[in-house]
Design an enzyme around this catalytic site. Structure first.
Site, PDB file in Angstrom:
ATOM      1  N   LYS A 129       0.733  -1.146  -0.868  1.00 16.01           N
ATOM      2  CA  LYS A 129      -0.223  -0.143   0.074  1.00 16.01           C
ATOM      3  C   LYS A 129       1.255   1.324   0.103  1.00 16.01           C
ATOM      4  O   LYS A 129       0.683   2.394  -0.574  1.00 16.01           O
ATOM      5  CB  LYS A 129      -1.063  -0.200   1.079  1.00 16.01           C
ATOM      6  CG  LYS A 129      -2.155  -1.093   0.887  1.00 16.01           C
ATOM      7  CD  LYS A 129      -3.004  -0.958   2.191  1.00 16.01           C
ATOM      8  CE  LYS A 129      -4.324  -2.429   2.073  1.00 16.01           C
ATOM      9  NZ  LYS A 129      -3.320  -3.647   1.716  1.00 16.01           N
ATOM     10  N   LYS A 164      -8.240   2.314   5.121  1.00 16.51           N
ATOM     11  CA  LYS A 164      -7.975   0.812   5.086  1.00 16.51           C
ATOM     12  C   LYS A 164      -6.742   0.874   5.783  1.00 16.51           C
ATOM     13  O   LYS A 164      -5.693   1.520   6.687  1.00 16.51           O
ATOM     14  CB  LYS A 164      -7.507   0.376   3.827  1.00 16.51           C
ATOM     15  CG  LYS A 164      -7.102   0.615   2.591  1.00 16.51           C
ATOM     16  CD  LYS A 164      -7.330   0.998   1.754  1.00 16.51           C
ATOM     17  CE  LYS A 164      -6.200   1.706   0.284  1.00 16.51           C
ATOM     18  NZ  LYS A 164      -6.119   0.953  -0.920  1.00 16.51           N
ATOM     19  N   ARG A 214      -6.017  -5.294 -12.373  1.00 12.71           N
ATOM     20  CA  ARG A 214      -5.205  -5.821 -12.181  1.00 12.71           C
ATOM     21  C   ARG A 214      -4.017  -5.634 -13.405  1.00 12.71           C
ATOM     22  O   ARG A 214      -4.371  -6.038 -14.288  1.00 12.71           O
ATOM     23  CB  ARG A 214      -4.816  -7.280 -11.346  1.00 12.71           C
ATOM     24  CG  ARG A 214      -3.772  -7.368 -11.422  1.00 12.71           C
ATOM     25  CD  ARG A 214      -2.588  -7.471  -9.877  1.00 12.71           C
ATOM     26  NE  ARG A 214      -3.191  -7.056  -8.633  1.00 12.71           N
ATOM     27  CZ  ARG A 214      -3.279  -7.676  -7.751  1.00 12.71           C
ATOM     28  NH1 ARG A 214      -2.393  -9.098  -8.118  1.00 12.71           N
ATOM     29  NH2 ARG A 214      -3.652  -7.586  -6.719  1.00 12.71           N
ATOM     30  N   ARG A 229     -11.792  -6.815 -11.493  1.00  9.42           N
ATOM     31  CA  ARG A 229     -12.621  -7.226 -10.067  1.00  9.42           C
ATOM     32  C   ARG A 229     -13.280  -5.878  -9.707  1.00  9.42           C
ATOM     33  O   ARG A 229     -13.306  -4.784  -9.570  1.00  9.42           O
ATOM     34  CB  ARG A 229     -11.615  -7.546  -9.334  1.00  9.42           C
ATOM     35  CG  ARG A 229     -10.627  -8.368  -9.272  1.00  9.42           C
ATOM     36  CD  ARG A 229      -9.082  -8.151  -9.627  1.00  9.42           C
ATOM     37  NE  ARG A 229      -8.722  -7.172  -9.086  1.00  9.42           N
ATOM     38  CZ  ARG A 229      -7.154  -6.703  -8.211  1.00  9.42           C
ATOM     39  NH1 ARG A 229      -7.240  -8.063  -7.727  1.00  9.42           N
ATOM     40  NH2 ARG A 229      -7.554  -5.564  -8.436  1.00  9.42           N
ATOM     41  N   ARG A 237     -15.578  -3.253  -3.002  1.00 12.63           N
ATOM     42  CA  ARG A 237     -14.693  -3.691  -2.550  1.00 12.63           C
ATOM     43  C   ARG A 237     -14.534  -4.625  -3.621  1.00 12.63           C
ATOM     44  O   ARG A 237     -15.229  -6.123  -3.477  1.00 12.63           O
ATOM     45  CB  ARG A 237     -14.038  -4.280  -1.828  1.00 12.63           C
ATOM     46  CG  ARG A 237     -13.788  -4.193  -0.370  1.00 12.63           C
ATOM     47  CD  ARG A 237     -13.830  -5.084   0.813  1.00 12.63           C
ATOM     48  NE  ARG A 237     -14.711  -5.507   1.318  1.00 12.63           N
ATOM     49  CZ  ARG A 237     -14.835  -6.760   2.069  1.00 12.63           C
ATOM     50  NH1 ARG A 237     -13.504  -7.337   2.508  1.00 12.63           N
ATOM     51  NH2 ARG A 237     -16.154  -7.475   2.714  1.00 12.63           N
ATOM     52  N   ASP A 277      -2.450  -2.744  -9.166  1.00 14.51           N
ATOM     53  CA  ASP A 277      -3.476  -2.068  -9.389  1.00 14.51           C
ATOM     54  C   ASP A 277      -4.746  -0.528  -9.808  1.00 14.51           C
ATOM     55  O   ASP A 277      -3.755   0.344  -8.267  1.00 14.51           O
ATOM     56  CB  ASP A 277      -3.900  -2.610  -7.789  1.00 14.51           C
ATOM     57  CG  ASP A 277      -5.199  -3.854  -7.403  1.00 14.51           C
ATOM     58  OD1 ASP A 277      -3.847  -4.669  -8.022  1.00 14.51           O
ATOM     59  OD2 ASP A 277      -4.857  -4.117  -5.695  1.00 14.51           O
ATOM     60  N   GLU A 285      -2.587   0.669  -5.376  1.00 18.22           N
ATOM     61  CA  GLU A 285      -1.722  -0.873  -4.782  1.00 18.22           C
ATOM     62  C   GLU A 285      -0.769  -1.318  -5.888  1.00 18.22           C
ATOM     63  O   GLU A 285      -1.100  -1.029  -7.182  1.00 18.22           O
ATOM     64  CB  GLU A 285      -2.637  -1.670  -3.821  1.00 18.22           C
ATOM     65  CG  GLU A 285      -3.411  -0.978  -3.443  1.00 18.22           C
ATOM     66  CD  GLU A 285      -3.503  -2.542  -1.950  1.00 18.22           C
ATOM     67  OE1 GLU A 285      -3.221  -3.544  -2.331  1.00 18.22           O
ATOM     68  OE2 GLU A 285      -4.265  -2.242  -1.304  1.00 18.22           O
ATOM     69  N   ASN A 287       1.273  -4.617  -6.094  1.00 20.07           N
ATOM     70  CA  ASN A 287       1.561  -5.579  -5.295  1.00 20.07           C
ATOM     71  C   ASN A 287       2.996  -6.014  -5.713  1.00 20.07           C
ATOM     72  O   ASN A 287       3.125  -6.274  -7.058  1.00 20.07           O
ATOM     73  CB  ASN A 287      -0.126  -7.149  -5.858  1.00 20.07           C
ATOM     74  CG  ASN A 287      -1.048  -5.967  -5.055  1.00 20.07           C
ATOM     75  OD1 ASN A 287      -1.263  -6.246  -3.822  1.00 20.07           O
ATOM     76  ND2 ASN A 287      -1.553  -4.702  -5.910  1.00 20.07           N
TER      77      ASN A 287
END
Length: 319
Positions: A129, A164, A214, A229, A237, A277, A285, A287
């Site tokens: 994050k 978050k 993603r 997503r 979410r 993301d 984000e 990842n």
């Protein structure tokens, strides 16, 4: 090549969607030798090199009993990490103390000659994050703080916000607070634990209704399709673990702009595989621990992401 996968227990894999399994399957197709262990199977002792207790595995065509292991606990065989061609760190988050310690053991293995992907130091330096803070030109209005008053000020400024925890995964612990501020105090108390824990707060991005994309970057180059997503049933979410629907789609011009800007920078730091993301036009984000979505993209588009990854791994080892 001899490949050692450091991962969660093989018995826990959902092979119909697991990215590490897709990597293994493509590696086996190319004739590479597969080994697997868990982070807790790695050890170091003075006078020795970093060693893991591994299982030699062979893949089958059975989706249920998908592998055969030559060794079973507690009789795994010792394997010096510097004596395999590549160590692939694929342990899923959370990035907790034990994950942190594992990266230090893998870093010692690197000093002894092991090739580790993604590089252990890069895993530590890019918390998923917080890594976006290096690239403010691509992110939404964002606040990182422990202070409740600071969060309230941010809410007053932006009206509709997402809160978050920094160590969450799969959408865990994510809250949305609208302009009415309903339950903001209780949510702050839950997340910041009376100032003991740091929280990330971001302006809510309405584009989430079209998906949390993603974008995979392999060897510095973006895969041409993302997996959007899409939240379902009133959820905020989009994470697949939170019930989101995965829809593969070509990268947008903005997706490409972000991926092309970050890709070479992150690859130069030893991050062979990265999952960006992106919601709408904003990076949310980065990842690096165990990016996923290989199979979903491949199944929907025919783009063989695992083959792209093995190509990049083989190039890195040959270089």
């Amino acid at each position: 090549m001899k490949l050692l996968f450091v991962a969660d227990p093989l018995e826990s894999f959902k092979t119909y969607k697991d990215t590490t399994y897709a990597m293994m399957r493509e590696a086996a197709r190319r004739g590479h030798t597969l080994m697997a262990c868990r982070p807790e199977d790695i050890r170091w002792q003075r006078g020795e090199r970093v060693t893991a207790f591994v299982r030699d595995i062979t893949l089958t065509d059975d989706p249920q009993d998908w592998f055969v292991a030559a060794q079973q606990a507690p009789d795994e065989r010792p394997q010096v990490l510097a004596e395999v061609d590549a160590v692939l760190m694929r342990k899923d988050p959370p990035f907790d103390s034990e994950y942190f310690y594992a990266t230090h053991l893998l870093g010692q293995a690197e000093r002894e000659g092991a090739r580790v992907f993604n590089r252990p130091a890069a895993l530590r330096d890019h918390p998923e994050k917080l890594a976006i803070l290096e690239f403010p030109q691509f992110i939404a209005p964002t606040l990182v703080t422990r202070d409740a008053a600071d969060i309230r000020r941010f809410h007053a400024e932006h009206g509709d916000i997402i809160l978050k925890p920094l160590d969450g995964m799969g959408g865990m612990g994510i809250f949305r607070v609208g302009a009415d501020g309903l339950n903001l105090g209780a949510i702050i108390e839950t997340l910041n634990r009376e100032g003991a824990q740091t929280v990330m707060v971001q302006k809510y991005l309405p584009a989430i209704v079209h998906g949390d994309k993603r974008v995979l970057v392999i060897g510095g180059e973006p895969v041409p399709y993302s997996l959007a997503r899409i939240p379902q049933g009133g959820e905020v979410r989009g994470n697949l673990a939170a019930g989101g629907k995965g829809v593969a789609q070509p990268l947008s011009e903005r997706d490409l702009e972000i991926a092309r800007a970050l890709g070479p920078v992150l690859a130069a730091r030893g991050l062979l595989l990265v999952g960006l993301d992106i919601i709408g036009d904003c990076l949310t984000e980065i990842n690096v621990t165990s990016p996923t979505c290989f199979q979903e993209i491949a199944q929907q588009t025919g783009c063989d992401v695992a083959a792209r990854y093995l190509d990049a791994l083989e190039r890195a080892l040959a270089g």
